[in-house]
Design a protein around this motif. Structure first.
Motif, PDB file in Angstrom:
ATOM      1  N   GLU A   1      46.156  43.861  30.659  1.00 36.86           N
ATOM      2  CA  GLU A   1      45.204  45.057  31.025  1.00 36.86           C
ATOM      3  C   GLU A   1      43.979  44.698  31.718  1.00 36.86           C
ATOM      4  O   GLU A   1      43.446  45.572  32.553  1.00 36.86           O
ATOM      5  CB  GLU A   1      44.676  45.596  29.551  1.00 36.86           C
ATOM      6  N   ASN A   2      43.489  43.282  31.470  1.00 40.33           N
ATOM      7  CA  ASN A   2      42.243  42.846  32.177  1.00 40.33           C
ATOM      8  C   ASN A   2      42.593  42.646  33.395  1.00 40.33           C
ATOM      9  O   ASN A   2      41.851  43.266  34.697  1.00 40.33           O
ATOM     10  CB  ASN A   2      42.021  41.630  31.652  1.00 40.33           C
ATOM     11  N   SER A   3      43.568  42.100  34.013  1.00 40.68           N
ATOM     12  CA  SER A   3      43.804  41.652  35.332  1.00 40.68           C
ATOM     13  C   SER A   3      44.446  43.031  36.131  1.00 40.68           C
ATOM     14  O   SER A   3      44.132  43.015  37.345  1.00 40.68           O
ATOM     15  CB  SER A   3      45.066  40.665  35.509  1.00 40.68           C
ATOM     16  N   TRP A   4      45.338  43.844  35.716  1.00 40.97           N
ATOM     17  CA  TRP A   4      45.851  45.002  36.376  1.00 40.97           C
ATOM     18  C   TRP A   4      45.206  46.176  36.142  1.00 40.97           C
ATOM     19  O   TRP A   4      45.190  47.186  37.024  1.00 40.97           O
ATOM     20  CB  TRP A   4      47.409  44.929  36.007  1.00 40.97           C
ATOM     21  N   ASN A   5      44.582  46.420  34.895  1.00 42.71           N
ATOM     22  CA  ASN A   5      44.083  48.043  34.664  1.00 42.71           C
ATOM     23  C   ASN A   5      42.360  47.823  34.564  1.00 42.71           C
ATOM     24  O   ASN A   5      41.928  49.175  34.567  1.00 42.71           O
ATOM     25  CB  ASN A   5      44.812  48.374  33.411  1.00 42.71           C
TER      26      ASN A   5
ATOM     27  N   LYS B   1      34.968  47.367  30.152  1.00 46.66           N
ATOM     28  CA  LYS B   1      33.847  48.126  30.354  1.00 46.66           C
ATOM     29  C   LYS B   1      34.442  49.285  31.514  1.00 46.66           C
ATOM     30  O   LYS B   1      33.969  50.618  31.416  1.00 46.66           O
ATOM     31  CB  LYS B   1      32.554  47.413  31.110  1.00 46.66           C
ATOM     32  N   GLU B   2      35.218  48.906  32.454  1.00 48.60           N
ATOM     33  CA  GLU B   2      35.878  49.817  33.478  1.00 48.60           C
ATOM     34  C   GLU B   2      36.719  50.778  32.708  1.00 48.60           C
ATOM     35  O   GLU B   2      36.446  52.029  33.056  1.00 48.60           O
ATOM     36  CB  GLU B   2      36.846  48.813  34.335  1.00 48.60           C
ATOM     37  N   ARG B   3      37.338  50.401  31.772  1.00 47.22           N
ATOM     38  CA  ARG B   3      38.309  51.428  31.162  1.00 47.22           C
ATOM     39  C   ARG B   3      37.483  52.212  29.895  1.00 47.22           C
ATOM     40  O   ARG B   3      37.817  53.529  29.583  1.00 47.22           O
ATOM     41  CB  ARG B   3      39.445  50.754  30.289  1.00 47.22           C
TER      42      ARG B   3
END
Length: 473
Positions: A319-323, A327-329
């Motif tokens: 999730e961190n690397s690709w999505n 905070k972004e999500r």
């Protein structure tokens, strides 16, 4: 010749078929002081699990640097460390970028190729250590330190495929899926071109896979496995492998999968709450409502058995690397969603850097690192972890605390968790507007504020995306 593994009362010996070029070491004798009581249902009830990305955890990217911080993880309530794959990574077809337009390291100028370290999931040998992280003795020190701190260690296992440098490709190509031309292929329907797909119709390969897993349990003292894309491996392999592994030691098994059948009987202990994770992302963006959340709870109560455990998370390595970052999500809802993962049924996950307010997407195929500045998130996780460890009302394992939804205002989620005379009330505002909430009458400790409150039909203000955890007195 590989040694024969005796599986008491469950399976007959797995006999090796050939000589293999594996590390020639004597059996490790686990040092005194490294003895930890076997994994148990009680541990699962109160556990927090931590995903350790060794490469990116520190500037050095080593076992040694991570090991220094294990006592600190105990402060966060961590009882299980999941190590992302620790094995050597193939150089053949080593990836440099991901996605539909992914490139191999070999496609870049020679002077740039060294920076592309490849995917942890392209394994060259299941019984060796990636020299990028240190030595096997460094690994053993990590395990011993974790055990000394009352923390279990599980390895990220990659059963679906291997890297293109794995010795099986040379010695036993029949272990792999092949096309009509007899060529070994990567997993169909994926862009995982840096790995070769394993053929589970081959029983000898299955035996060797179980043997390699057993090595880490019997000789290196690990406490179980997180199994990558477990749902893509035939169920009958797990029905063969997991009892064989459990016959050697009480272990913890986590499936990177959602399929309920993987949790049947004595197979995996825990699966991913993928639907719950995607729902939290959507709730944070206003794309879903609390009606959808209640429907999700109803669905999982039907799909899973009462003693099945789901892993709740706001982030992980994919999730961190690709999505995107939390905070972004999740934006301003990030802290609320994190608290929900600790208070709903199941086991909460912390991913490397989450405790330090990780604010960027970690590179997947190259060296990167996280900061180690403690801020509000570390404080919140420490408090949530302590409550999860100590209050039976948050038990989330095979004998979880009860969950009772309570009626409340629009966009307010309110529920009680209770067990053994302990009750916790969770109140969360799932909107961008402040609201007033009528708390059920009673005396409470506001856990995060450390204040005693009396609720007497008074409406309590709750800010946008804020939450309260109230311990009933």
């Amino acid at each position: 010749m590989k040694k024969i593994i005796l599986i008491f009362a469950v399976f007959i010996a797995f006999v090796a078929c050939k000589n293999e070029n594996k590390e020639t070491e004597t059996v490790t004798v686990i040092p005194e002081g490294n003895v930890l009581a076997p994994m148990s249902n009680d541990v699962m009830e109160t556990a927090v699990i931590y995903e350790a990305n060794i490469r990116q955890y520190s500037a050095e990217g080593t076992f040694t640097e991570f090991t220094k911080d294990i006592p600190q993880l105990k402060q966060l309530g961590v009882k299980v460390i999941w190590l992302m794959p620790v094995f050597p990574i193939s150089e053949t077809k080593r990836k440099a970028t991901g996605g539909a337009d992914s490139k191999f390291a070999s496609e870049f100028p020679e002077e740039e190729q060294a920076k592309y370290l490849g995917s942890y999931y392209a394994v060259t040998d299941f019984t060796k250590i990636n020299p990028e992280f240190g030595t096997k003795d460094d690994f053993r020190t990590l395990v011993k330190t974790a055990h000394d701190n009352g923390i279990y260690v599980i390895l990220d296992w990659v059963p679906n495929h291997t890297g293109w440098d794995h010795e099986w490709l040379k010695t036993n190509p029949e272990y792999y899926t092949q096309n009509d031309k007899g060529e070994v292929i990567h997993p169909e329907g994926t862009d995982w071109t840096d790995v070769a797909d394993l053929n589970y119709d081959n029983q000898e390969m299955r035996n060797e896979m179980i043997e390699d897993m057993s090595y880490w349990i019997t000789e290196e003292g690990v406490d179980g496995f997180r199994c990558d894309v477990a749902g893509s491996v035939p169920l009958d392999f797990w029905q063969q492998a997991v009892p064989a592994l459990r016959a050697q030691k009480d272990i913890f098994m986590l499936a990177e999968a959602w399929e309920p059948e993987l949790l049947k009987g004595d197979l995996f202990d825990m699966a991913y709450a993928w639907d719950g994770h995607h729902l939290m992302n959507a709730l944070a963006k206003g794309e879903k409502s609390l009606e959808d959340y209640n429907a999700y709870l109803e669905k999982i109560s039907k799909d899973y058995e009462a003693d099945d455990i789901l892993m709740n998370f706001v982030t992980n390595h994919d999730e961190n690397s690709w999505n995107g970052t939390i905070k972004e999500r999740m934006g301003d809802a990030a802290e609320l969603m994190t608290a929900l993962t600790f208070t709903m049924k199941g086991m909460p996950l912390i991913y490397s850097g989450q405790e330090y307010d990780l604010s960027h997407r970690l590179k997947f195929f190259e060296k990167d690192s996280i900061s180690h500045n403690k801020g509000r998130t570390f404080e919140i996780l420490e408090k949530l972890g302590k409550l999860k460890n100590t209050n039976p009302a948050l038990n989330g394992g095979k004998n979880p605390a009860s969950y009772t939804p309570l009626e409340s205002e629009k966009d307010i989620l309110m529920f009680e968790r209770s067990k053994d005379g302990n009750t916790i009330l969770f109140v969360g505002n799932f909107s961008e507007e402040s609201n007033k909430v009528l708390i059920p009458n009673g005396t409470y400790i506001d856990y995060l504020a450390d204040k005693k409150n009396e609720a007497n039909d008074d409406a309590v203000s709750i800010q946008a995306w804020d939450f309260k955890i109230l311990i009933k007195q």
